[in-house]
Design a protein around this motif. Sequence first.
Motif, PDB file in Angstrom:
ATOM      1  N   PRO A   1       0.811  -1.230   0.000  1.00 56.97           N
ATOM      2  CA  PRO A   1       0.000   0.000   0.000  1.00 56.97           C
ATOM      3  C   PRO A   1       0.837   1.271   0.000  1.00 56.97           C
ATOM      4  O   PRO A   1       0.504   2.240  -0.694  1.00 56.97           O
ATOM      5  CB  PRO A   1      -0.841  -0.129   1.273  1.00 56.97           C
ATOM      6  CG  PRO A   1      -0.970  -1.597   1.477  1.00 56.97           C
ATOM      7  CD  PRO A   1       0.346  -2.188   1.033  1.00 56.97           C
ATOM      8  N   GLU A   2       1.928   1.287   0.763  1.00 61.65           N
ATOM      9  CA  GLU A   2       2.752   2.495   0.850  1.00 61.65           C
ATOM     10  C   GLU A   2       3.564   2.744  -0.418  1.00 61.65           C
ATOM     11  O   GLU A   2       4.179   3.813  -0.564  1.00 61.65           O
ATOM     12  CB  GLU A   2       3.683   2.429   2.055  1.00 61.65           C
ATOM     13  CG  GLU A   2       4.734   1.350   2.012  1.00 61.65           C
ATOM     14  CD  GLU A   2       4.261   0.009   2.560  1.00 61.65           C
ATOM     15  OE1 GLU A   2       5.125  -0.856   2.808  1.00 61.65           O
ATOM     16  OE2 GLU A   2       3.037  -0.173   2.763  1.00 61.65           O
ATOM     17  N   GLU A   3       3.585   1.766  -1.344  1.00 59.54           N
ATOM     18  CA  GLU A   3       4.303   1.926  -2.604  1.00 59.54           C
ATOM     19  C   GLU A   3       3.392   2.345  -3.745  1.00 59.54           C
ATOM     20  O   GLU A   3       3.863   2.608  -4.851  1.00 59.54           O
ATOM     21  CB  GLU A   3       4.987   0.605  -2.978  1.00 59.54           C
ATOM     22  CG  GLU A   3       6.064   0.177  -2.010  1.00 59.54           C
ATOM     23  CD  GLU A   3       6.612  -1.211  -2.311  1.00 59.54           C
ATOM     24  OE1 GLU A   3       7.795  -1.459  -1.989  1.00 59.54           O
ATOM     25  OE2 GLU A   3       5.859  -2.049  -2.868  1.00 59.54           O
ATOM     26  N   SER A   4       2.093   2.417  -3.496  1.00 60.71           N
ATOM     27  CA  SER A   4       1.139   2.767  -4.551  1.00 60.71           C
ATOM     28  C   SER A   4       1.326   4.206  -4.998  1.00 60.71           C
ATOM     29  O   SER A   4       1.953   5.028  -4.301  1.00 60.71           O
ATOM     30  CB  SER A   4      -0.291   2.570  -4.041  1.00 60.71           C
ATOM     31  OG  SER A   4      -0.600   3.527  -3.042  1.00 60.71           O
ATOM     32  N   PHE A   5       0.764   4.532  -6.138  1.00 59.22           N
ATOM     33  CA  PHE A   5       0.888   5.891  -6.654  1.00 59.22           C
ATOM     34  C   PHE A   5       0.306   6.942  -5.708  1.00 59.22           C
ATOM     35  O   PHE A   5       0.963   7.953  -5.437  1.00 59.22           O
ATOM     36  CB  PHE A   5       0.246   5.994  -8.040  1.00 59.22           C
ATOM     37  CG  PHE A   5       0.199   7.393  -8.581  1.00 59.22           C
ATOM     38  CD1 PHE A   5       1.357   8.019  -9.013  1.00 59.22           C
ATOM     39  CD2 PHE A   5      -0.996   8.093  -8.631  1.00 59.22           C
ATOM     40  CE1 PHE A   5       1.323   9.332  -9.484  1.00 59.22           C
ATOM     41  CE2 PHE A   5      -1.037   9.388  -9.105  1.00 59.22           C
ATOM     42  CZ  PHE A   5       0.126  10.009  -9.533  1.00 59.22           C
ATOM     43  N   PRO A   6      -0.900   6.770  -5.171  1.00 65.61           N
ATOM     44  CA  PRO A   6      -1.419   7.796  -4.261  1.00 65.61           C
ATOM     45  C   PRO A   6      -0.523   8.013  -3.049  1.00 65.61           C
ATOM     46  O   PRO A   6      -0.297   9.160  -2.639  1.00 65.61           O
ATOM     47  CB  PRO A   6      -2.795   7.246  -3.855  1.00 65.61           C
ATOM     48  CG  PRO A   6      -3.200   6.393  -5.010  1.00 65.61           C
ATOM     49  CD  PRO A   6      -1.931   5.735  -5.462  1.00 65.61           C
ATOM     50  N   ALA A   7      -0.002   6.938  -2.469  1.00 67.12           N
ATOM     51  CA  ALA A   7       0.853   7.071  -1.289  1.00 67.12           C
ATOM     52  C   ALA A   7       2.157   7.781  -1.639  1.00 67.12           C
ATOM     53  O   ALA A   7       2.621   8.667  -0.906  1.00 67.12           O
ATOM     54  CB  ALA A   7       1.139   5.698  -0.691  1.00 67.12           C
ATOM     55  N   GLN A   8       2.763   7.403  -2.769  1.00 65.59           N
ATOM     56  CA  GLN A   8       4.029   8.029  -3.146  1.00 65.59           C
ATOM     57  C   GLN A   8       3.827   9.468  -3.620  1.00 65.59           C
ATOM     58  O   GLN A   8       4.698  10.329  -3.411  1.00 65.59           O
ATOM     59  CB  GLN A   8       4.726   7.189  -4.221  1.00 65.59           C
ATOM     60  CG  GLN A   8       5.192   5.836  -3.696  1.00 65.59           C
ATOM     61  CD  GLN A   8       6.408   5.321  -4.425  1.00 65.59           C
ATOM     62  OE1 GLN A   8       7.406   6.027  -4.574  1.00 65.59           O
ATOM     63  NE2 GLN A   8       6.339   4.075  -4.885  1.00 65.59           N
TER      64      GLN A   8
ATOM     65  N   HIS B   1       2.827  -3.227 -15.355  1.00 66.21           N
ATOM     66  CA  HIS B   1       2.652  -2.342 -14.206  1.00 66.21           C
ATOM     67  C   HIS B   1       4.004  -1.882 -13.669  1.00 66.21           C
ATOM     68  O   HIS B   1       4.936  -2.677 -13.579  1.00 66.21           O
ATOM     69  CB  HIS B   1       1.893  -3.059 -13.094  1.00 66.21           C
ATOM     70  CG  HIS B   1       0.532  -3.509 -13.495  1.00 66.21           C
ATOM     71  ND1 HIS B   1       0.292  -4.761 -14.016  1.00 66.21           N
ATOM     72  CD2 HIS B   1      -0.662  -2.866 -13.466  1.00 66.21           C
ATOM     73  CE1 HIS B   1      -1.001  -4.888 -14.285  1.00 66.21           C
ATOM     74  NE2 HIS B   1      -1.602  -3.749 -13.968  1.00 66.21           N
ATOM     75  N   PRO B   2       4.112  -0.615 -13.270  1.00 61.34           N
ATOM     76  CA  PRO B   2       5.368  -0.134 -12.689  1.00 61.34           C
ATOM     77  C   PRO B   2       5.635  -0.775 -11.336  1.00 61.34           C
ATOM     78  O   PRO B   2       4.712  -1.100 -10.586  1.00 61.34           O
ATOM     79  CB  PRO B   2       5.129   1.376 -12.529  1.00 61.34           C
ATOM     80  CG  PRO B   2       3.970   1.686 -13.409  1.00 61.34           C
ATOM     81  CD  PRO B   2       3.126   0.459 -13.434  1.00 61.34           C
ATOM     82  N   ASN B   3       6.912  -0.940 -11.016  1.00 65.24           N
ATOM     83  CA  ASN B   3       7.292  -1.339  -9.665  1.00 65.24           C
ATOM     84  C   ASN B   3       7.383  -0.093  -8.791  1.00 65.24           C
ATOM     85  O   ASN B   3       7.042   1.024  -9.234  1.00 65.24           O
ATOM     86  CB  ASN B   3       8.593  -2.150  -9.678  1.00 65.24           C
ATOM     87  CG  ASN B   3       9.779  -1.378 -10.274  1.00 65.24           C
ATOM     88  OD1 ASN B   3       9.794  -0.140 -10.296  1.00 65.24           O
ATOM     89  ND2 ASN B   3      10.759  -2.108 -10.774  1.00 65.24           N
ATOM     90  N   ALA B   4       7.830  -0.250  -7.556  1.00 66.78           N
ATOM     91  CA  ALA B   4       7.864   0.887  -6.634  1.00 66.78           C
ATOM     92  C   ALA B   4       8.769   2.006  -7.152  1.00 66.78           C
ATOM     93  O   ALA B   4       8.451   3.195  -7.013  1.00 66.78           O
ATOM     94  CB  ALA B   4       8.320   0.426  -5.254  1.00 66.78           C
ATOM     95  N   LYS B   5       9.879   1.629  -7.779  1.00 66.03           N
ATOM     96  CA  LYS B   5      10.784   2.633  -8.342  1.00 66.03           C
ATOM     97  C   LYS B   5      10.115   3.399  -9.479  1.00 66.03           C
ATOM     98  O   LYS B   5      10.231   4.625  -9.586  1.00 66.03           O
ATOM     99  CB  LYS B   5      12.067   1.962  -8.839  1.00 66.03           C
ATOM    100  CG  LYS B   5      13.088   2.925  -9.437  1.00 66.03           C
ATOM    101  CD  LYS B   5      14.325   2.176  -9.906  1.00 66.03           C
ATOM    102  CE  LYS B   5      15.336   3.131 -10.543  1.00 66.03           C
ATOM    103  NZ  LYS B   5      16.530   2.385 -11.046  1.00 66.03           N
ATOM    104  N   GLY B   6       9.396   2.660 -10.331  1.00 61.87           N
ATOM    105  CA  GLY B   6       8.697   3.317 -11.429  1.00 61.87           C
ATOM    106  C   GLY B   6       7.615   4.249 -10.937  1.00 61.87           C
ATOM    107  O   GLY B   6       7.454   5.367 -11.454  1.00 61.87           O
TER     108      GLY B   6
END
Length: 237
Positions: A67-74, A210-215
Amino acid sequence: MLVLYAGTVFLLQGLTGCSKENNSADRIGSEAPQKKAGATRSLAPQGDTRLVLAFGDSLYAGYGLAPEESFPAQLEQALAARGFAADVRNAGVSGDTTAAAQRRLAFTLEGLERKPDLVMVNLGGNDMLRGIDPAETRRNLVAICEELKSRGIPILLTGMIAASNMGEDYASRFNAIYRDLATQYEATLYPFFLEGVITDRAMMLPDRVHPNAKGIDTIAQNVAPLVVSALQDSAAS
C-alpha cells in the motif's frame, strides 16, 4: 514527444492474462484494498490539508505493490517533500474500464467526508486492451468529467496511449481523447502516465505492464508539480 509502448505483445498478453470480467468491474489483479466508497487513505494529515482523489484502475490502485508503494501514497509523499500538505485517497480499482469506473464515481465521491479539492483520473487502458471502440471510451470519460464539473471539482487527467498493434486508426482516435477532454473541461493534463517508465525494465514489474515501486516513484515525482499547480489554481479561483 511521447514514447510508444515497448513490447506491445507482452503488454497486451500481460493485461489479458490478469483480467477477468465480473458484474461490477473488470479486474487486473486484486491487490487494491477498498473502503466503502472505493477510496483508501494513504496517510492521515491534519489541519489545512488538501484532499485529492486518485480515481482510476490498477495503475493507481498499486497492483503488485505494498500500500505504501502505490501511486497515491508516493504522490502524497512527493507533495509533502515540496512542503505541500495533501491527503491523497486511493480510489483505484484494478481492472476498471471507463464504464465500470463511471458507474462507481458518484458513490465514491459521496463516501468522502467532504468535496475533494482535486480529482485525478487515470482510465482507458483496460478499454484499449479489450478493443473497446474509442468513441465509447470517450463517452464514458466525458460522463466522468461532467459529473466532476457539476460538483465544481477540478480535474487532472493522466492519459494513456494505445499500443501500436491496435492500428493507426484506433490509436489516433484513442490518443486524442485525453487532450480533447483537457481542453473541453479546462483540466490539467499529464499526457501519458507511464512516460519514461514503460520502456525501462528496471522500473517495471515482471509482467512488463505495471510499474514497480521505483517506477511509481518516478511517476509521482513527475506528476507532483502539476498537482501542486492545479491545487493552487483551484484555490485562487
